[in-house]
Design an enzyme around this catalytic site. Structure first.
Site, PDB file in Angstrom:
ATOM      1  N   HIS A 124       2.553   3.459  -8.964  1.00 60.99           N
ATOM      2  CA  HIS A 124       2.336   2.037  -9.232  1.00 60.99           C
ATOM      3  C   HIS A 124       3.538   1.424  -9.947  1.00 60.99           C
ATOM      4  O   HIS A 124       3.921   0.283  -9.672  1.00 60.99           O
ATOM      5  CB  HIS A 124       1.073   1.844 -10.070  1.00 60.99           C
ATOM      6  CG  HIS A 124      -0.185   2.202  -9.332  1.00 60.99           C
ATOM      7  ND1 HIS A 124      -0.461   1.735  -8.071  1.00 60.99           N
ATOM      8  CD2 HIS A 124      -1.238   2.997  -9.689  1.00 60.99           C
ATOM      9  CE1 HIS A 124      -1.633   2.213  -7.673  1.00 60.99           C
ATOM     10  NE2 HIS A 124      -2.112   2.975  -8.634  1.00 60.99           N
ATOM     11  N   LEU A 163      11.168 -20.684  -3.761  1.00 63.57           N
ATOM     12  CA  LEU A 163      10.168 -19.733  -3.284  1.00 63.57           C
ATOM     13  C   LEU A 163       8.954 -19.703  -4.199  1.00 63.57           C
ATOM     14  O   LEU A 163       9.085 -19.669  -5.429  1.00 63.57           O
ATOM     15  CB  LEU A 163      10.777 -18.328  -3.230  1.00 63.57           C
ATOM     16  CG  LEU A 163       9.801 -17.167  -2.977  1.00 63.57           C
ATOM     17  CD1 LEU A 163       9.341 -17.156  -1.523  1.00 63.57           C
ATOM     18  CD2 LEU A 163      10.428 -15.834  -3.361  1.00 63.57           C
ATOM     19  N   ASP A 204       0.824  -1.204   0.000  1.00 60.37           N
ATOM     20  CA  ASP A 204       0.000   0.000   0.000  1.00 60.37           C
ATOM     21  C   ASP A 204       0.863   1.260   0.000  1.00 60.37           C
ATOM     22  O   ASP A 204       1.962   1.261   0.548  1.00 60.37           O
ATOM     23  CB  ASP A 204      -0.902  -0.012   1.239  1.00 60.37           C
ATOM     24  CG  ASP A 204      -2.042   0.980   1.133  1.00 60.37           C
ATOM     25  OD1 ASP A 204      -2.360   1.430   0.020  1.00 60.37           O
ATOM     26  OD2 ASP A 204      -2.618   1.316   2.187  1.00 60.37           O
TER      27      ASP A 204
END
Length: 265
Positions: free
Chosen positions: A55, A149, A38
């Protein structure tokens, strides 16, 4: 009351990142870290830039955080990239966000393949633009045999929506005689969630100073440790991730009991 943790990059004095990594790896690591990324818009606003610039900068931040998580030996990194509610944002912003997976993955995919990272996704695929889903699907296909991962993107995802869909599917399977509602358990419900193949997160990090879950993994976060920080996502550094993990390692996870507080029963 939940409180924000101010991540202190100097809290370890003169220790280098490598020394901190070695120390962290000697203790119990969170197997699954989830991050609510965020603050992109506020990062851009502070600099007099359009929201899409934030963004884009936030997308770039995924790379070093993924690299470090992989280096540490974290098993799953789930990133909240786009929620089911984000469609109400201005069309220009949504269109830009839908282009980011293609840009990001086309550049980062070769490294993910080389580093044995497996790309996965939770969320509704059928509602995503074709070009967005094509890029994500290619990344998932090209890394499907990797065993390191798991880089899991929550894309067009909502926690309540996920639970509603799980209940609908349970009811349908019960109607078809595939399951019995009398035997319904927490494990049954978990099996019908989008994250059924993933363990629940051990650590949730939310950046930008907001202290809420924003409809993210509502079922899975029941016993997750939360770390909230004022750091905006584009400013979130490797040191910030280490500090969040160190905070996790300082806590006592009791799961409703007291077993980790000593021998007391």
């Amino acid at each position: 009351m939940l409180k924000k943790m101010k991540l202190q990059k100097t809290s370890k004095g003169t220790q280098s990142i490598e020394e901190r990594i070695q120390h962290i790896q000697k203790q119990e690591l969170p197997k699954h870290i989830a991050i609510i990324m965020d603050g992109n818009g506020r990062w851009a606003k502070k600099r007099g830039l359009p929201r899409v610039a934030g963004h884009h900068e936030g997308m770039q931040k995924v790379k070093p955080i993924t690299r470090l998580a992989n280096k540490l030996g974290i098993e799953v990194l789930t990133l909240y990239a786009f929620s089911t509610e984000n469609w109400i944002r201005p069309k220009m912003e949504v269109d830009y966000l839908m282009k980011l997976p293609q840009e990001f993955l086309s550049a980062f995919l070769p490294e993910l393949i080389e580093e044995n990272v497996k790309v996965e996704m939770i969320g509704h695929k059928d509602k995503l633009p074709v070009h967005t889903m094509k890029a994500v699907q290619k990344a998932m296909d090209d890394t499907c045999n990797n065993s390191g991962l798991i880089l899991n993107f929550a894309l067009n995802y909502g926690g309540r929506d996920e639970i509603v869909n799980a209940v609908q599917n349970i009811l349908q399977d019960a109607k078809n005689g595939q399951i019995s509602t009398e035997d319904l358990t927490e494990e049954t419900i978990s099996h019908y969630l989008m994250s059924k193949n993933l363990q629940d997160p051990d650590l949730l990090i939310r950046t930008s100073g907001e202290i809420r879950l924003s409809n993210f993994m509502l079922w899975q976060l029941a016993y997750t440790e939360f770390v909230f920080t004022d750091v905006l996502w584009p400013d979130f550094s490797e040191e910030d991730l280490l500090e969040a993990i160190e905070e996790y390692q300082r806590r006592s996870r009791r799961y409703g009991g007291i077993q980790s507080e000593g021998k007391e029963q």
